[in-house]
Write an enzyme that holds these catalytic residues in place. Structure first.
Site, PDB file in Angstrom:
ATOM      1  N   GLU B 277      50.085  11.570  13.212  1.00  0.00           N
ATOM      2  CA  GLU B 277      49.435  12.699  13.862  1.00  0.00           C
ATOM      3  C   GLU B 277      47.993  12.847  13.406  1.00  0.00           C
ATOM      4  OE1 GLU B 277      52.098  15.989  14.172  1.00  0.00           O
ATOM      5  OE2 GLU B 277      50.560  17.342  14.912  1.00  0.00           O
ATOM      6  N   GLU B 280      45.948  10.228  15.166  1.00  0.00           N
ATOM      7  CA  GLU B 280      45.749  10.649  16.551  1.00  0.00           C
ATOM      8  C   GLU B 280      44.694  11.750  16.617  1.00  0.00           C
ATOM      9  OE1 GLU B 280      49.191  12.660  18.049  1.00  0.00           O
ATOM     10  OE2 GLU B 280      48.810  12.059  20.114  1.00  0.00           O
ATOM     11  N   CYS B 297      56.056  19.124  16.680  1.00  0.00           N
ATOM     12  CA  CYS B 297      57.326  18.935  15.966  1.00  0.00           C
ATOM     13  C   CYS B 297      58.343  20.012  16.261  1.00  0.00           C
ATOM     14  CB  CYS B 297      57.124  18.783  14.463  1.00  0.00           C
ATOM     15  SG  CYS B 297      55.668  19.555  13.850  1.00  0.00           S
ATOM     16  N   SER B 317      50.224  16.686  20.633  1.00  0.00           N
ATOM     17  CA  SER B 317      50.300  15.412  19.935  1.00  0.00           C
ATOM     18  C   SER B 317      51.429  14.606  20.561  1.00  0.00           C
ATOM     19  CB  SER B 317      50.596  15.677  18.460  1.00  0.00           C
ATOM     20  OG  SER B 317      51.111  14.497  17.885  1.00  0.00           O
ATOM     21  N   LYS B 356      66.765  21.846  17.931  1.00  0.00           N
ATOM     22  CA  LYS B 356      66.872  20.419  17.606  1.00  0.00           C
ATOM     23  C   LYS B 356      68.083  19.796  18.290  1.00  0.00           C
ATOM     24  CE  LYS B 356      63.288  19.807  14.979  1.00  0.00           C
ATOM     25  NZ  LYS B 356      62.243  18.844  15.347  1.00  0.00           N
ATOM     26  N   GLU B 359      66.718  18.945  21.510  1.00  0.00           N
ATOM     27  CA  GLU B 359      65.762  17.834  21.392  1.00  0.00           C
ATOM     28  C   GLU B 359      66.482  16.488  21.289  1.00  0.00           C
ATOM     29  OE1 GLU B 359      61.754  17.284  18.792  1.00  0.00           O
ATOM     30  OE2 GLU B 359      63.615  17.144  17.645  1.00  0.00           O
ATOM     31  N   GLU B 364      64.346  10.990  26.673  1.00  0.00           N
ATOM     32  CA  GLU B 364      63.323  10.116  26.111  1.00  0.00           C
ATOM     33  C   GLU B 364      63.790   9.493  24.791  1.00  0.00           C
ATOM     34  OE1 GLU B 364      63.056  13.242  27.499  1.00  0.00           O
ATOM     35  OE2 GLU B 364      61.185  14.008  26.637  1.00  0.00           O
ATOM     36  N   CYS B 501      59.986  26.894  10.261  1.00  0.00           N
ATOM     37  CA  CYS B 501      61.383  26.432  10.235  1.00  0.00           C
ATOM     38  C   CYS B 501      62.247  27.175   9.222  1.00  0.00           C
ATOM     39  CB  CYS B 501      61.430  24.943   9.948  1.00  0.00           C
ATOM     40  SG  CYS B 501      60.421  24.007  11.103  1.00  0.00           S
TER      41      CYS B 501
END
Lengths: 165, 667, 625
Positions: B277, B280, B297, B317, B356, B359, B364, B501
């Site tokens: 990251e 990037e 994230c 990102s 999560k 996710e 993907e 989190c």
């Protein structure tokens, strides 16, 4: 090709005008819903989602408002909306037998509110403010006072005749 | 400033906005169902009523404190009313407590016990509504809802979404997504905060404990567990250990006892994220392209952006979250090291997070129908499993994590709290930008508990404007400010949950979220201090990972394995308006008539298109619909022909569309 | 445009002059009640009749200049709805009741010849006495009309008619005073909120006036939802300018330049009349910018309710205007401090506001000379139920119940025995004979466990079942509870459940205690006024009619003979010929006996369908309670 195109496109056009007229703010929600209810006799789900987007509200909030107020209905209502006043005066003077008589006359069963042919919706309302005339019913805002179960037959006969039944 | 007398004690008050806060300050646990200091005052549960001398009985949650008030919290009348409230709530509540997920953490159960409600003199609940299990993260049981509205307010006020709201009224009132749809069908981002504030079992984390045991019992599978940073500072709470104490070693011991093959640290993957990251970011920053860069994230945030701000997706990102980087690395490379197929490796994540779960199921992150992460358990579920296994957690000896992915730096650990990602990236960026070694690794400006924090990091002359946001309502506001040009940033860290989190909805349920979050955050910073390395770039295991497999940060291989793409998504499944629906028509056309497209004349385009198709005799070949919003507002008016999305459609393009129809029909 | 007092008075003069030219006019009540009874047809018939006779006639409304003949004009509600359609002849004051279109010719004929149509005059249902003039009829004679003064007197669709009745003079005067002085006047008058609790209006105004804010609002609460009261409808339909004037005065007093009139969805005529009135007031410069050249600006908007009783509660009403579900918000903060869009807002009920212009115009002392010391002024009640004269009445506060029921109301219908009065609708309670001399005002009623509430006053006779009435009100509040707070939502649901059990004959004595216990908790702990008062009808009836409840739960008997489930059908042995016809029609085989001997009904099996009663040729089967 477009049996329904003209109508539906006009609805979107019309709805956008209504929203523009009341302003795209949350406080416009109820007046906009009132106009949709007036025009369609109910609030179609896809229009509610559209209104939510336009007024920057979550669809759940719009649904919450639409289900809170007695004026709104999410199911299509009949062409004739018969409201039986169940205010105190009307209740004391026998509004419930009248309600039952109407339901029986238009053949409503199983707690349904609207007849299968979409002609009649029957509901009770809290008070129409015409207590002196108790018991009172309204049919599409036309007020009938001192109604009796017998009178119901006559009133519905007239409406059915008008509809060619 | 002032003083009140509460149950005979003198109590000072200062910034407290209501009597309830003052009462609690006096260490009297006045019960409530609908009060949360972070949310607006709702005043509906009536449990917090008190008697105020000269004023009678008032709800304390919305009565401001005044100097000299004499307040009683426990009188015969108050007790009777509270017991009545509990009895009334229980009468309408599904009371199968023994089978309830929240048994033991349920406020209703707790208070009914405390007040000694031993009988219910009313009829049973008359309807049994179906469970809503449509969401990958949350299970909704309307039969247990007590209509306190906490979920409604947290979703609206903290997350700025409003997936849930009240519907109907009076005894028919319920909390539901729009149109009585299921959670999985609407724009829920799966953050789970609704379940974190729910006082009963009406909203709970979807339990996948059974699948976890099945995998562990399955000898053909090598079960690999990753533990997220925020988990280690929360598990201990459930076993009477000090809040915020890291128990990573004990968790490892417990997991090994339960039969897990390898235990790794998600913080390792967080270090990997930092490397990718930062690289990037520096590239974008130097090219002034797609700035600000948003972190990616938090899966709730990512879905939020996809739903509401597709125009910003290029600014996210492209890095996968640490959970997904971990899964990808394990299944792609580590499985090979072990000599296994990816199907033989079963990756379980232990996360503080409910999103999560969603996710891990995103397509993907599947390779050949096999997910990179097979199962996500929340901290809550891990605790249940430890209890089920009969392990005396508090007295466990710690075990070291497995290598190579058990090694993490402090930068990877602080990912678990708001501001951590930014700090970790800055620790890396500093050295890349200045080409000097960073001595003091602590960026104090990043740290804190406010919902929005911003500051400018000065990397020896290179100024980077950073914003740190938690709570998606705050994110929404920030995005609007960026859109309107009111705010400019280079790097924006977004976490959906308050505090990041550590405050995730998968963490143990508690009545006092704010304090716990603060303690857990402290715990993570202590861990950072304790570890020997604080910068991701120092992680030797990373170095070898790059050497062996990924070549270098940002490489083609790294992109394949560690990055992803985003796409705008519809918020809610709503029927489009059907204009013409001939059967077996080969072509499907949608014209967006959402507000923004409408204003750009999409209705006229639709009308003209209708006429032209009719004129050319294609009316039976086209299914034509007016869609409400295709979420491509910037490029309106939008017309979608089968899969082809056409933006900025004007009258001149209509013949083109007709042509397209013609060619499709002829095929 | 009216810019000053002279111009206002000039409009009055001109209008009155025009009126004088008319010899007679026929005033037709056009309230919802009379319209429903066919007032429009009568109106058309009268118009046709007048046209036929070639007397100079105008359609619809009064003409300004030179009409020498008879006119018909439409007025707001007289309040005597049951007798409608009503036609009053001016200037004689003769009142015709229950007029039909066929009567038009006779009425016109008589009016032209200065005669009276005897058969259309009002006849007292209990005494049979005939009254010619409206003012002589006991129903009107004993009333003192302040809020309703213009209702039925003026054409609500003509601002000039209102001005001719001294309208807008209160506003003109107020604008010459300082805002503080206006607040002080309302404070001194001790005008108390007519919508329910009787909170002093002046105190609300003073709080709102004291707030520093860039924006403030005035809201008129026209969400009259009590299922038996319609005074607010009458004022909005019959005298809309009075509301506009009052709101402008309130706006000036607290420093607000914008107001909302929130009207119940069920009152389309009121909405229409208010819209017309607002437009006229704007045309006359009585709304808008720089009213009466004072520099004061004021605008009004109408918001239509969408059908929720709870929106009568002020914070729920605010939520509704803001576009949300009409759920009450916790107070404090009170709306006068933080109301509509968090701005200081005062909300007054229609009837409260209707008093304001006259207080300003005639002064505090005049107002305080009417009514009770602690509750000055008048109060309107909607008198309904089993009483001879029903309709809207306005009496000085403190008038006794005896006076209202027996003098104005003419006593119980058909001279039946009086049982109770339910006052204040779903928030109120029942009063019984021992309260006959109780003065009707805020404090006395509250002490008796009832409430002025919105002013519904339902007279019940011996044939009314008190438990069923309690159930009716509980059903109402239960349906209308917004559902927000636990006690109101769950409490009313369970209270209704218990009452339902009782009227169905499944109740127990413990149920009565439980009703009281929960009722008290709901009273104490509910979030808003609706919830806090919801148990009143049940608790007061439990207090005054416990015997009747006990009869239901212990003896399984409904003394009034109303509760269907508690009825018993029996065969009178003396009349039964033993023909077995009843036994054959009984769908459940509950009737047994030997031919030619009296048959018997097995009460355990009987489902009370009544088929046997219809079948019996000897009237031997009767329903007893």
């Amino acid at each position: 090709m477009s049996r329904t195109a003209e109508v539906d496109l006009n609805v979107v056009d019309w709805l956008n005008n209504v929203i523009a007229e009341h302003g795209s703010t949350p406080s416009a929600l109820i007046p906009v819903l009132q106009e949709v209810q007036k025009k369609h006799n109910y609030l179609p789900e896809e229009l509610l989602t559209y209104i939510a987007t336009a007024l920057n509200l979550s669809p759940a909030t719009v649904y919450g408002v639409a289900t809170f107020y007695a004026q709104f209905s999410l199911d299509p209502k009949g062409k004739y909306i018969i409201k039986v006043c169940d205010g105190t005066a009307c209740h004391v003077r026998g509004s419930l037998p009248i309600y039952e008589a109407i339901r029986k006359r238009v053949k409503l069963v199983d707690g349904k509110a609207t007849t299968d042919d979409g002609l009649f919706s029957v509901e009770t309302v809290s008070c129409l403010g015409a207590c002196g005339l108790a018991p009172v019913i309204t049919i599409n805002d036309q007020v009938y006072g001192q109604v009796t179960p017998e009178a119901i037959d006559l009133i519905i006969d007239v409406l059915e005749k008008r509809e060619g039944m | 400033m002032g003083q009140m007398i509460i149950d005979g004690q003198k109590v000072e008050f200062d910034k407290e906005t209501n009597i309830l806060e003052v009462v609690r300050k006096a260490r009297i646990d006045l019960p409530t169902f609908c009060y949360y200091s972070e949310l607006s005052v709702y005043g509906a549960c009536r449990m917090c009523i008190v008697e105020i001398e000269g004023r009678g009985i008032q709800a304390s949650c919305h009565t401001p404190p005044e100097d000299g008030l004499v307040v009683r919290t426990n009188t015969a009348k108050l007790r009777k009313v509270r017991k009545n409230i509990l009895e009334l709530l229980l009468a309408n509540h599904d009371r199968e407590c023994t089978m309830c997920e929240r048994s033991g953490t349920c406020k209703l159960q707790d208070l009914a016990q405390r007040y000694g409600v031993r009988q219910i003199r009313f009829g049973e609940r008359d309807v049994k509504l179906p469970l809503d299990v449509s969401s990958p993260s949350i299970v909704r049981d309307p039969n247990k809802c007590i209509l306190c509205g906490d979920c409604v307010r947290v979703c609206k006020e903290i997350q700025g979404i409003g997936v849930l709201d009240f519907a109907h009224r009076g005894a028919k009132m319920m909390v539901t997504p729009a149109f009585n749809k299921q959670l999985g069908e609407v724009d829920c981002v799966n953050c789970g905060q609704c379940s974190a504030v729910c006082p009963t079992g009406a909203l709970v984390v979807k339990s996948q404990i059974d699948q976890a045991w099945d995998a562990i019992y399955d000898d053909s599978k090598t079960v690999i567990v990753q533990i997220a940073p925020a988990v280690r500072v929360a598990v201990g709470e459930a076993f009477g250990l000090p809040v915020g104490q890291s128990t990573l070693g004990q968790i490892t011991t417990a997991l090994k006892q339960m039969g897990v093959d390898k235990v790794f640290d998600t913080s390792f993957a967080a270090d990997l994220t930092v490397i990718e990251e930062t690289r990037e970011f520096i590239q974008r920053f130097s090219e002034k392209k797609n700035i600000p860069q948003f972190t990616s994230c938090c899966p709730a945030w990512v879905k939020f952006a996809e739903q509401y701000y597709p125009e910003f997706l290029d600014n996210l990102s492209s890095c996968r979250s640490p959970q997904q980087m971990f899964g990808s690395v394990v299944k792609r490379y580590y499985a090979q090291d072990l000599g296994l197929d990816r199907e033989q490796v079963y990756v379980i994540s232990i996360m503080p997070c409910t999103a999560k779960k969603f996710e891990a199921g995103r397509e993907e992150f599947f390779v050949a129908n096999n997910p990179d992460v097979d199962l996500v358990l929340t901290t809550q579920e891990l605790i249940s499993m430890i209890k089920e296994a009969g392990i005396d957690f508090a007295s466990l000896e710690p075990t070291a994590l497995d290598m190579p992915f058990g090694f993490a730096t402090g930068a990877g650990v602080i990912f678990g709290n708001s501001g951590g990602v930014s700090e970790a990236v800055l620790r890396n960026a500093y050295e890349i930008v200045t080409k000097e070694e960073l001595q003091n690794v602590v960026f104090n400006d990043v740290r804190g508990h406010e919902g929005v924090r911003d500051f400018t990091a000065d990397l020896k002359g290179t100024e980077i404007k950073v914003a740190i946001v938690n709570g998606l309502a705050n994110a929404r506001q920030l995005l609007e400010d960026i859109k309107s040009g009111k705010a400019h940033y280079d790097l924006v860290e977004v976490m959906a949950c308050p505090g990041g989190c550590v405050g995730g909805a998968g963490q143990p349920i508690s009545q006092n979220g704010t304090n716990l979050r603060k303690e857990r955050t402290k715990g993570l910073y202590r861990e950072d201090q304790r570890l020997q390395m604080h910068k991701s770039q120092q992680n030797p295991m990373l170095t070898s990972l790059y050497e062996q497999w990924l070549t270098e940060p940002g490489s083609e291989e790294a992109h394949q394995a560690l990055h992803t793409e985003y796409g705008s998504r519809r918020r809610i499944d709503t029927e489009a308006i059907k204009i013409n629906q001939p059967e077996n028509a080969p072509v499907d056309i949608q014209v967006c008539v959402g507000t923004s497209c409408y204003l750009k004349g999409s209705v006229k385009i639709l009308k003209t298109l209708t006429d032209m198709l009719q004129k050319d005799g294609y009316e039976e070949d086209v299914k034509l619909r007016a869609a409400f919003c295709c979420q491509q507002c910037a490029g309106g008016p939008v017309v979608i022909v089968d899969d082809k999305v056409m933006g900025n459609v004007g009258f001149e393009q209509i013949p083109e569309i007709v042509q397209l129809v013609k060619s499709k029909v002829e095929k | 445009m009216i810019r000053n007092l002279e111009q206002l008075l000039a409009v009055k003069e001109k209008y009155n002059k025009a009126m004088k030219k008319q010899t007679s006019s026929l005033l037709l009540c056009a309230g919802t009640g009379c319209m429903a009874n066919g007032a429009e047809q009568v109106y058309n018939a009268l118009k046709d009749e007048l046209a036929k006779r070639d007397v100079l006639v105008t359609v619809d409304y009064l003409l300004e200049d030179g009409c020498g003949g008879i006119t018909t004009t439409t007025t707001g509600c007289h309040g005597f709805c049951e007798m409608g359609p009503l036609v009053r002849v001016e200037p004689t004051g003769t009142l015709y009741v229950k007029v039909k279109p066929e009567d038009a010719a006779e009425i016109v004929e008589a009016t032209v010849n200065n005669q009276v149509v005897e058969r259309l005059l009002y006849r007292h249902p209990n005494t049979g006495e005939v009254y010619q003039r409206e003012s002589e009829i006991p129903f009107y004679k004993y009333q003192t009309r302040v809020a309703l003064a213009n209702c039925g007197e003026i054409n609500p669709e003509d601002i000039r008619n209102y001005i001719a009745h001294d309208g807008y003079q209160g506003l003109e005067k107020a604008l010459r005073l300082s805002p503080q002085e206006v607040v002080q006047m309302i404070n001194d008058s001790n005008l108390r909120g007519r919508g329910g609790g009787g909170f002093p209006a002046g105190r609300k105004w003073a709080i709102a006036a004291a707030q520093e804010s860039d924006k403030k609002y005035i809201i008129c609460n026209g969400d009259e939802g009590d299922p038996g009261a319609f005074m607010d409808r009458s004022v909005m339909e019959g005298d809309p300018h009075r509301i506009i004037e009052a709101m402008a005065i309130a706006g000036y007093a607290i420093g607000a330049d914008e107001g909302y009139i929130y009207v119940r969805a069920e009152y389309p005529l009121a909405v229409q009349r208010l819209r017309t009135a607002i437009k006229q007031a704007q045309e006359y410069g009585l709304l808008g910018k720089d009213i009466f050249g004072s520099g004061f600006n004021f605008e009004l908007k109408i918001k239509e309710g969408a059908g929720a009783f709870v929106c009568g509660e002020e914070s729920a009403l605010i939520a509704s205007i803001e576009g949300e579900r009409g759920m009450p918000r916790p107070k404090p903060p009170f709306p006068a401090v933080s109301g509509l869009w968090d701005k200081p807002t005062i909300i007054n009920n229609v009837e409260t506001l209707a008093n304001v212009p006259e207080i300003i115009r005639k002064g505090v002392d005049w107002f305080k000379s009417i009514g009770a010391v602690k509750s000055p002024g008048t109060k309107t009640f909607a008198l309904t139920g089993e009483v001879a004269n029903t309709g809207l009445i306005e009496v000085p506060m403190g008038t006794t119940m005896r006076h209202v029921v027996f003098e104005i109301g003419g006593g119980v219908r058909q001279n039946k025995k009086f049982k109770a009065v339910q006052i204040g609708g779903p928030s109120g309670g029942c009063l019984v004979e021992e309260h006959f001399d109780l003065p009707l005002d805020f404090d006395s009623l509250q002490a008796a466990g009832a409430m002025v509430g919105s002013g519904g006053l339902v007279v019940m006779d011996e044939n009314t079942c008190i438990v069923e009435i309690a159930r009716f009100f509980m059903n109402f509040t239960q349906n209308e509870s917004c559902g927000k707070c636990v006690l109101c939502r769950e409490g009313t649901r369970r209270m209704l459940e218990i009452l339902q059990k009782i009227v169905e004959g499944r109740g127990t004595e413990e149920d009565l205690d439980l009703l009281e216990e929960i009722g008290e908790s709901v009273q104490i702990g509910s979030l808003c006024g609706l919830g806090k008062t919801a148990p009143n009808p049940v608790l007061t009836t439990l207090k005054y009619f416990r015997e009747e409840y006990l009869a239901h739960v212990v003896e399984k008997r409904c003394p009034a003979g109303v509760c269907q489930a508690l009825k018993r059908i029996t065969i009178v042995a003396d009349l039964c010929k033993g023909c077995s016809r009843c036994a054959r029609v009984c769908p459940v085989g509950a009737i047994e006996g030997e031919i030619k001997n009296p048959f018997v009904i097995n009460q355990e099996k009987c489902i009370k369908c009544g088929a046997c009663i219809e079948s019996c040729k000897f009237n031997a089967i009767v329903e007893v309670s």
